[in-house]
Design a protein around this motif. Sequence first.
Motif, PDB file in Angstrom:
ATOM      1  N   VAL A   1      70.278  83.356  84.923  1.00  0.00           N
ATOM      2  CA  VAL A   1      70.972  84.167  83.926  1.00  0.00           C
ATOM      3  C   VAL A   1      72.142  83.411  83.341  1.00  0.00           C
ATOM      4  O   VAL A   1      72.355  83.367  82.131  1.00  0.00           O
ATOM      5  N   ALA A   2      72.928  82.791  84.203  1.00  0.00           N
ATOM      6  CA  ALA A   2      74.115  82.071  83.733  1.00  0.00           C
ATOM      7  C   ALA A   2      73.752  80.929  82.810  1.00  0.00           C
ATOM      8  O   ALA A   2      74.501  80.615  81.881  1.00  0.00           O
TER       9      ALA A   2
ATOM     10  N   VAL B   1      71.637  84.456  76.751  1.00  0.00           N
ATOM     11  CA  VAL B   1      72.742  85.221  77.328  1.00  0.00           C
ATOM     12  C   VAL B   1      74.067  84.657  76.837  1.00  0.00           C
ATOM     13  O   VAL B   1      74.978  85.399  76.432  1.00  0.00           O
ATOM     14  N   ASN B   2      74.198  83.343  76.868  1.00  0.00           N
ATOM     15  CA  ASN B   2      75.432  82.705  76.408  1.00  0.00           C
ATOM     16  C   ASN B   2      75.711  83.039  74.946  1.00  0.00           C
ATOM     17  O   ASN B   2      76.853  83.279  74.548  1.00  0.00           O
ATOM     18  N   SER B   3      74.652  83.049  74.122  1.00  0.00           N
ATOM     19  CA  SER B   3      74.818  83.363  72.713  1.00  0.00           C
ATOM     20  C   SER B   3      75.243  84.809  72.522  1.00  0.00           C
ATOM     21  O   SER B   3      76.115  85.106  71.693  1.00  0.00           O
ATOM     22  N   THR B   4      74.665  85.716  73.316  1.00  0.00           N
ATOM     23  CA  THR B   4      75.028  87.129  73.229  1.00  0.00           C
ATOM     24  C   THR B   4      76.489  87.334  73.608  1.00  0.00           C
ATOM     25  O   THR B   4      77.230  88.056  72.928  1.00  0.00           O
TER      26      THR B   4
ATOM     27  N   MET C   1      76.245  94.556  85.614  1.00  0.00           N
ATOM     28  CA  MET C   1      74.795  94.440  85.525  1.00  0.00           C
ATOM     29  C   MET C   1      74.214  93.449  86.515  1.00  0.00           C
ATOM     30  O   MET C   1      73.042  93.101  86.454  1.00  0.00           O
ATOM     31  N   ASN C   2      75.044  92.966  87.452  1.00  0.00           N
ATOM     32  CA  ASN C   2      74.579  91.946  88.397  1.00  0.00           C
ATOM     33  C   ASN C   2      73.406  92.411  89.249  1.00  0.00           C
ATOM     34  O   ASN C   2      72.597  91.603  89.691  1.00  0.00           O
TER      35      ASN C   2
ATOM     36  N   ILE D   1      70.096  92.207  77.388  1.00  0.00           N
ATOM     37  CA  ILE D   1      70.999  93.084  76.654  1.00  0.00           C
ATOM     38  C   ILE D   1      71.269  92.508  75.257  1.00  0.00           C
ATOM     39  O   ILE D   1      71.437  91.293  75.085  1.00  0.00           O
ATOM     40  N   SER D   2      71.289  93.380  74.274  1.00  0.00           N
ATOM     41  CA  SER D   2      71.547  92.943  72.902  1.00  0.00           C
ATOM     42  C   SER D   2      73.045  92.783  72.669  1.00  0.00           C
ATOM     43  O   SER D   2      73.874  93.325  73.419  1.00  0.00           O
TER      44      SER D   2
END
Length: 220
Positions: free
Chosen positions: A155-156, A161-164, A193-194, A203-204
């Motif tokens: 995830v990290a 995810v980074n862009s979101t 959310m972990n 997630i958006s």
Amino acid sequence: MIGRLKGLVDGVGDGWVLIDVNGVCYLVEGSGRMLSSLPGQGEMVTLAIETYVREDQFRLFGFLSEEERSWFKLLLGVQGVGAKVALAIQSVLSVGELSQAVMTQDKTMVSRAPGVGPKVAQRIVQELKDKIPEASFVVAGQGAPVGGAGHDAGVADNPDVNSTVSDALSALTNLGYARSQAHVAVMTVMGQMNQSDDEAATISTEALIKRALKELAENG
């Protein structure tokens, strides 16, 4: 001015490394964290360099990333912080940890570094809270987000995810929130959310902004 050196490790001492660039050896000072991460003798390394010039001094400071160099320059801008103290801080705290400490105003974390008392630590977190490099916001969130344990590496390291996270931070700062304040809210939501990495990964931006705004309203 020297901005980067790429060469062979030709010797390491207490607080310094010699970098052989085509037969010319440069003495580069650095943090304990940087020096301990260097490859072995005779191996290739690339360091970001901050050139320090004064009337009676010409010093080169080396860093493994541009983010580390940016933080070094920021630390030097704080009253009472010289090169020795800045490197001591970077020896103890990674880029992510230092970013998180400043964002959350955690002077105790900064004062873990040798030679950094409570007053200097307080000055650092106060003066730098609105000067944090943009790249450090996502970096700080990849380890242990505020309000929860860290995500799995998948995830990290997920570019989506980074862009979101980056887009959400940008939107919140455009709404008038301080970058440090926005980051704490976003990372708190991500931390909540972990227990569901699928949710964190999908997630958006809009949903993240909405939940961060709720967090800001409840804890602002």
